[in-house]
Design a protein around this motif. Structure first.
Motif, PDB file in Angstrom:
ATOM      1  N   ASN A 111       0.824  -1.205   0.000  1.00 42.28           N
ATOM      2  CA  ASN A 111       0.000   0.000   0.000  1.00 42.28           C
ATOM      3  C   ASN A 111       0.865   1.265   0.000  1.00 42.28           C
ATOM      4  OD1 ASN A 111      -2.449   1.353  -0.013  1.00 42.28           O
ATOM      5  ND2 ASN A 111      -2.607   1.410   2.211  1.00 42.28           N
ATOM      6  N   PRO A 129     -10.314  -3.734  -1.683  1.00 47.91           N
ATOM      7  CA  PRO A 129      -9.526  -3.954  -0.464  1.00 47.91           C
ATOM      8  C   PRO A 129     -10.288  -4.842   0.516  1.00 47.91           C
ATOM      9  CG  PRO A 129      -9.495  -1.641  -1.071  1.00 47.91           C
ATOM     10  CD  PRO A 129     -10.510  -2.305  -1.952  1.00 47.91           C
ATOM     11  N   VAL A 130      -9.536  -5.631   1.293  1.00 52.62           N
ATOM     12  CA  VAL A 130     -10.180  -6.564   2.208  1.00 52.62           C
ATOM     13  C   VAL A 130     -11.098  -5.852   3.196  1.00 52.62           C
ATOM     14  CG1 VAL A 130      -8.469  -8.384   2.012  1.00 52.62           C
ATOM     15  CG2 VAL A 130      -8.178  -6.656   3.753  1.00 52.62           C
ATOM     16  N   ALA A 131     -10.776  -4.627   3.569  1.00 54.74           N
ATOM     17  CA  ALA A 131     -11.634  -3.890   4.503  1.00 54.74           C
ATOM     18  C   ALA A 131     -13.035  -3.699   3.926  1.00 54.74           C
ATOM     19  CB  ALA A 131     -11.015  -2.542   4.851  1.00 54.74           C
ATOM     20  N   GLU A 132     -13.134  -3.516   2.626  1.00 61.35           N
ATOM     21  CA  GLU A 132     -14.436  -3.356   1.978  1.00 61.35           C
ATOM     22  C   GLU A 132     -15.165  -4.688   1.838  1.00 61.35           C
ATOM     23  OE1 GLU A 132     -14.233  -1.113  -1.667  1.00 61.35           O
ATOM     24  OE2 GLU A 132     -12.820   0.311  -0.781  1.00 61.35           O
ATOM     25  N   ASN A 134     -15.193  -6.900   4.250  1.00 60.16           N
ATOM     26  CA  ASN A 134     -15.487  -7.298   5.630  1.00 60.16           C
ATOM     27  C   ASN A 134     -14.733  -8.556   6.036  1.00 60.16           C
ATOM     28  OD1 ASN A 134     -16.656  -6.855   8.122  1.00 60.16           O
ATOM     29  ND2 ASN A 134     -18.391  -8.189   7.674  1.00 60.16           N
ATOM     30  N   ILE A 136     -10.457  -9.835   7.206  1.00 65.33           N
ATOM     31  CA  ILE A 136      -9.200  -9.326   7.709  1.00 65.33           C
ATOM     32  C   ILE A 136      -8.058 -10.181   7.172  1.00 65.33           C
ATOM     33  CG2 ILE A 136      -9.358 -10.695   9.816  1.00 65.33           C
ATOM     34  CD1 ILE A 136      -7.925  -8.350  11.263  1.00 65.33           C
TER      35      ILE A 136
END
Length: 141
Positions: A111, A129-132, A134, A136
């Motif tokens: 990143n 992105p993994v955050a979107e 849900n 980790i």
């Protein structure tokens, strides 16, 4: 000078002598400095799709996984001379097509500020992105 036609192959039989110039062209020295034979990378890969201009390897995508529950894009690279011609898009699209039934499809990249254009390109290819998503991602220290 005419632009060579790009041919794609699903094939793990690529020699170190063909791989090394491609990896060096994009500056992936962690591979080229640490491995005497880059073809060893392919033997443990699940999918390998390569792009060729005549007899020159100009692009490659390889995944690791089982093809059922997980497919992880380990490498996606295109020789700088051949970038912005749709080769990376074609390579990623072909892997995604071959992985439609796979439960988890992942790609990890750094990143850093100089990688933001690449991250945006991945987003344009339908990856988030993994955050979107849900989920980790965890990393070993």
């Amino acid at each position: 000078m005419t632009t060579p036609i790009i041919h794609y192959q699903v094939n793990k039989d690529i020699s170190d002598g063909q791989l090394r110039p491609l990896y060096e062209s994009v500056g992936w020295i962690s591979y080229t400095d640490q491995l005497e034979d880059l073809s060893l990378l392919l033997s443990g890969s699940h999918l390998v799709i390569s792009a060729w201009a005549d007899n020159e390897l100009v692009g490659l995508i390889r995944t690791i996984g089982d093809g059922v529950s997980i497919e992880y894009v380990q490498d996606l690279l295109v020789h700088p001379t051949y970038q912005h011609q749709g080769i990376g898009t074609t390579l990623l699209s072909r892997v995604k097509e071959l992985s439609t039934q796979v439960r988890q499809f992942l790609l990890i990249t750094d990143n850093s500020s100089d990688n933001q254009r690449t991250i945006e390109w991945y987003r344009q290819q339908g990856l988030v992105p993994v955050a979107e998503a849900n989920i980790i991602a965890l990393w070993r220290k």
